[in-house]
Design a protein around this motif. Sequence first.
Motif, PDB file in Angstrom:
ATOM      1  N   ALA A  85      12.265   5.718   8.551  1.00  0.00           N
ATOM      2  CA  ALA A  85      11.616   4.927   7.654  1.00  0.00           C
ATOM      3  C   ALA A  85      12.738   4.479   6.607  1.00  0.00           C
ATOM      4  O   ALA A  85      12.371   3.747   5.550  1.00  0.00           O
ATOM      5  CB  ALA A  85      10.341   5.541   6.723  1.00  0.00           C
ATOM      6  N   THR A  86      13.661   4.703   6.743  1.00  0.00           N
ATOM      7  CA  THR A  86      14.930   4.272   5.882  1.00  0.00           C
ATOM      8  C   THR A  86      14.732   2.726   5.924  1.00  0.00           C
ATOM      9  O   THR A  86      14.694   2.083   6.977  1.00  0.00           O
ATOM     10  CB  THR A  86      16.374   4.605   6.671  1.00  0.00           C
ATOM     11  N   SER A  87      15.098   2.207   4.672  1.00  0.00           N
ATOM     12  CA  SER A  87      15.199   0.526   4.445  1.00  0.00           C
ATOM     13  C   SER A  87      15.941   0.003   5.323  1.00  0.00           C
ATOM     14  O   SER A  87      17.301   0.332   5.393  1.00  0.00           O
ATOM     15  CB  SER A  87      15.172   0.528   3.066  1.00  0.00           C
ATOM     16  N   LYS A 114       5.187  -1.319  18.814  1.00  0.00           N
ATOM     17  CA  LYS A 114       3.895  -0.923  19.071  1.00  0.00           C
ATOM     18  C   LYS A 114       3.199  -1.252  17.885  1.00  0.00           C
ATOM     19  O   LYS A 114       2.023  -1.508  17.564  1.00  0.00           O
ATOM     20  CB  LYS A 114       3.709   0.625  19.355  1.00  0.00           C
ATOM     21  N   THR A 115       4.023  -0.566  16.697  1.00  0.00           N
ATOM     22  CA  THR A 115       3.543  -0.915  15.266  1.00  0.00           C
ATOM     23  C   THR A 115       4.579  -1.356  14.263  1.00  0.00           C
ATOM     24  O   THR A 115       5.785  -0.813  14.636  1.00  0.00           O
ATOM     25  CB  THR A 115       2.844   0.401  14.845  1.00  0.00           C
ATOM     26  N   THR A 116       4.298  -2.216  13.374  1.00  0.00           N
ATOM     27  CA  THR A 116       5.303  -2.456  12.273  1.00  0.00           C
ATOM     28  C   THR A 116       4.260  -2.537  10.845  1.00  0.00           C
ATOM     29  O   THR A 116       3.180  -2.462  10.898  1.00  0.00           O
ATOM     30  CB  THR A 116       5.842  -3.961  12.801  1.00  0.00           C
ATOM     31  N   GLY A 117       5.265  -2.734  10.131  1.00  0.00           N
ATOM     32  CA  GLY A 117       4.669  -2.598   8.650  1.00  0.00           C
ATOM     33  C   GLY A 117       5.280  -3.863   7.797  1.00  0.00           C
ATOM     34  O   GLY A 117       4.996  -5.043   8.139  1.00  0.00           O
ATOM     35  N   THR A 118       6.414  -3.742   7.071  1.00  0.00           N
ATOM     36  CA  THR A 118       6.895  -4.608   6.121  1.00  0.00           C
ATOM     37  C   THR A 118       8.211  -5.258   6.905  1.00  0.00           C
ATOM     38  O   THR A 118       8.447  -4.922   7.975  1.00  0.00           O
ATOM     39  CB  THR A 118       7.405  -3.869   4.777  1.00  0.00           C
ATOM     40  N   ALA A 149       7.994   3.263   9.004  1.00  0.00           N
ATOM     41  CA  ALA A 149       8.333   3.925  10.362  1.00  0.00           C
ATOM     42  C   ALA A 149       8.095   3.363  11.502  1.00  0.00           C
ATOM     43  O   ALA A 149       7.022   3.801  12.325  1.00  0.00           O
ATOM     44  CB  ALA A 149       7.953   5.455  10.202  1.00  0.00           C
ATOM     45  N   ASP A 150       8.566   2.136  11.977  1.00  0.00           N
ATOM     46  CA  ASP A 150       8.182   1.483  13.367  1.00  0.00           C
ATOM     47  C   ASP A 150       8.173   2.314  14.511  1.00  0.00           C
ATOM     48  O   ASP A 150       8.976   3.262  14.614  1.00  0.00           O
ATOM     49  CB  ASP A 150       9.138   0.425  13.328  1.00  0.00           C
ATOM     50  N   VAL A 151       7.373   1.940  15.408  1.00  0.00           N
ATOM     51  CA  VAL A 151       7.300   2.624  16.611  1.00  0.00           C
ATOM     52  C   VAL A 151       7.507   1.742  17.716  1.00  0.00           C
ATOM     53  O   VAL A 151       6.968   0.665  17.780  1.00  0.00           O
ATOM     54  CB  VAL A 151       5.719   3.439  16.861  1.00  0.00           C
TER      55      VAL A 151
END
Length: 160
Positions: A85-87, A114-118, A149-151
Amino acid sequence: MPAFRSARYTGHVQKRAGTSALTNKTKASGIGTDSNASGVLKYNKSGTVVSVLDNGGPGGTVTQITSRSTGVTLNAMNGAITMDATSLAAGAEAQFTVTNSFVAAGDVVVCCLKTTGTGTPFAAVTTVAAGSFQITLTNLHAATADTTADVINFMVLKTA
């Protein structure tokens, strides 16, 4: 040039505990592949089955540690990689190597998030070599860093 004839088989493929077993197979003629819900049978010119390509069988998972450029090892035909999850700043890229004993230099490896956030992360396989492949993660967002922490899912497509 002779016409390609695909072989026909009787029987079925049974999947047991992550492996495929051939049962009651009778080769009629020709060479090629035969597919069903369990997988694709691939055979050589003499009619011998050389591989069973599993359609979505058991893969693996691995979690990246330390940074987004830290390599991981996952010996599976498909799987999921949880990124650190490092920026990752807006417009920045991070590359890492996936060591995988199933990968040959001529194979095709595909990946997707699969998954993302910001941010607006985008993943792509940028290099394939015997025993490894490289993924580049790019944050396409103009202003927001990716701090999730993208997957990343991947699949190895074997070539002849």
